[in-house]
Motif scaffolding. Structure first.
Motif, short mmCIF file in Angstrom:
data_model
loop_
_atom_site.label_atom_id
_atom_site.label_comp_id
_atom_site.label_asym_id
_atom_site.label_seq_id
_atom_site.Cartn_x
_atom_site.Cartn_y
_atom_site.Cartn_z
N LYS A 230 0.84 -1.20 0.00
CA LYS A 230 0.00 0.00 0.00
C LYS A 230 0.87 1.25 0.00
O LYS A 230 1.94 1.26 0.62
N PRO A 231 0.43 2.31 -0.70
CA PRO A 231 1.21 3.55 -0.68
C PRO A 231 1.19 4.18 0.70
O PRO A 231 0.14 4.26 1.34
N TYR A 232 2.35 4.60 1.15
CA TYR A 232 2.45 5.25 2.45
C TYR A 232 2.56 6.76 2.24
O TYR A 232 3.46 7.24 1.55
N ARG A 233 1.64 7.51 2.85
CA ARG A 233 1.58 8.95 2.64
C ARG A 233 1.91 9.76 3.89
O ARG A 233 2.16 10.95 3.80
N GLY A 234 1.91 9.15 5.06
CA GLY A 234 2.11 9.88 6.29
C GLY A 234 0.82 10.48 6.80
O GLY A 234 -0.24 10.35 6.18
N SER A 235 0.89 11.16 7.95
CA SER A 235 -0.32 11.67 8.59
C SER A 235 -0.95 12.84 7.85
O SER A 235 -2.14 13.11 7.99
N SER A 236 -0.16 13.58 7.05
CA SER A 236 -0.72 14.71 6.31
C SER A 236 -0.30 14.69 4.85
O SER A 236 -0.18 15.73 4.21
#
Length: 412
Positions: A230-236
């Motif tokens: 899954k793509p990881y985008r971070g909290s923002s």
């Protein structure tokens, strides 16, 4: 699913099974059960739903490895769904039409955002995306949606991505909402480096357990991350901003306010700026020095590496700075696979790949446990557009076709 925390929903299970069939090519029900730790009854139920929805088909039989009836193989029904992927930047807009199995059906390249107003660019995207679908003979019923890859990140202060950082037109412009108001197709807008990672991962059919990163280089750098498929985008949605990792604390001031960021040392526009300060190099390579010629000027530098020592030194400096940052990223995330993608690697990608391999082999903390594979993307300048289409196709396809409600905006 194996390795997941908590019990996945029926919708998530359907999507996961569809993803496994896609990544494995042709697979039997028994192999799916082994790969997922799901019961045979669950596999049978989900496979039947996917068959009834037309998303997969039966075809062929596995080689007999034991007495009994040969196992029937399952594969993706590619033409069941399609998606348009768009890569929008300052100089050009790339469109691809991709089917559910990742096959490229059609592509085209048109003018980029330039200095035009967002509303004009948005209208162009919708018109040209639907024209591509029509010309390919794919009806709108098979169109899953439109994915758009744009430089920049979406956060609470900046409502939109900015394909043209030289203007303020795109500030506070909600590109995704604007696109949705002009088409009935589903729309996803995503950062181009994340799209590049999704494209390389999805089309490369890597196992979901692979911890995978794509360095995307256009005028600057971005890092797309795929963690557990899954793509990881971070909290923002700001994960992957390697351009602003500090390489030289005493270096030049960056637009972000710090000194010696990777961007100031290694980005295409920084290298061209250094080159323009060398009149002899400007003359030898025919550098133009205008905003519209940035990519062409950088390509001239990269193409001159084998024959021009000054150009080679600039590219080598860039590659070493990137490698320094990526060793730190790899030590932090314990990556297994890194691809280099985007127009910035088109001419001198081999130089960057060789330097990264050398640094990983000698400085990465994981070097004694497992290799870190470094490869150039095989998808050329289309990788971000292909990833944008793949993101649409991998986002809730099964659940929206077997009686489950679709997910939210993101493709993860």
């Amino acid at each position: 699913m194996a390795g997941n925390v908590g019990r996945p929903s029926a919708a998530e299970t359907s999507d996961a099974i569809l993803g496994l069939i896609r990544s494995m090519g042709s697979v039997s029900r028994t192999e799916l059960a082994t790969a997922t730790d799901l019961t045979g009854a669950t596999i049978t139920r989900v496979v039947r739903q996917l068959l009834d929805a037309g998303l997969i088909v039966e075809g062929g039989q596995a080689a007999r490895s034991a007495p009994g009836k040969p196992r029937t193989l399952l594969r993706i029904n590619g033409r069941a769904r399609s998606a348009v992927g768009v890569s929008l930047d300052y100089l050009r807009t790339s469109y691809v039409l991709v089917d559910l199995d990742g096959t490229l059906i059609a592509r085209q390249v048109t003018k980029g955002a330039g200095s035009r107003r967002p509303a004009e660019v948005t209208a162009q995207l919708v018109e040209e995306a639907h024209r591509l679908v029509g010309q390919a003979g794919m009806g709108d019923n098979a169109l899953r949606g439109i994915g758009v890859a744009v430089a920049g990140h979406l956060n609470v202060r900046e409502l939109a991505y900015r394909p043209n950082p030289r203007t303020h037109y795109w500030r506070q412009y909600d590109l995704e909402s604007a696109l949705r108001s002009m088409t009935s197709a589903r729309v996803l807008v995503e950062n181009d480096s994340t799209c590049a990672a999704v494209g390389d991962f999805w089309l490369g059919r890597y196992p979901e357990s692979t911890n995978f990163a794509t360095v995307y280089m256009a005028t600057g750098f971005g890092l797309g991350l795929m963690i557990d498929g899954k793509p990881y985008r971070g909290s923002s949605a700001l994960a992957g901003e390697i351009s602003h990792m500090v390489v030289d604390p005493s270096g030049r001031e960056c637009a972000c306010g710090r000194r010696g960021c990777l961007h100031t040392i290694a980005a295409a526009e920084s290298l061209v700026e250094h080159a323009l300060a060398n009149p002899d190099l400007v003359s030898r390579l025919g550098l133009k020095g205008s905003p519209r010629s940035l990519r062409a000027d950088f390509n001239r530098l990269a193409n001159a590496v084998p024959t021009d020592p000054d150009a080679a030194a600039l590219i080598r400096t860039s590659a070493e700075a990137l490698a320094s940052v990526m060793v730190s990223v790899t030590n932090l995330l314990d990556l297994e696979h890194v691809t280099l993608a985007g127009p910035g690697f088109a001419a001198a990608g081999d130089v960057y790949a060789d330097v990264l391999r050398h640094e990983f082999e000698n400085r990465a903390l994981s070097r004694g446990r497992h290799p870190i594979h470094v490869e150039l993307s095989t998808h050329g300048d289309d990788v971000a557009a292909l990833g944008a289409a793949s993101l649409v196709l991998s986002s809730g396809v099964a659940r929206s076709n077997v009686g489950h409600r679709g997910g939210g905006r993101s493709g993860g």
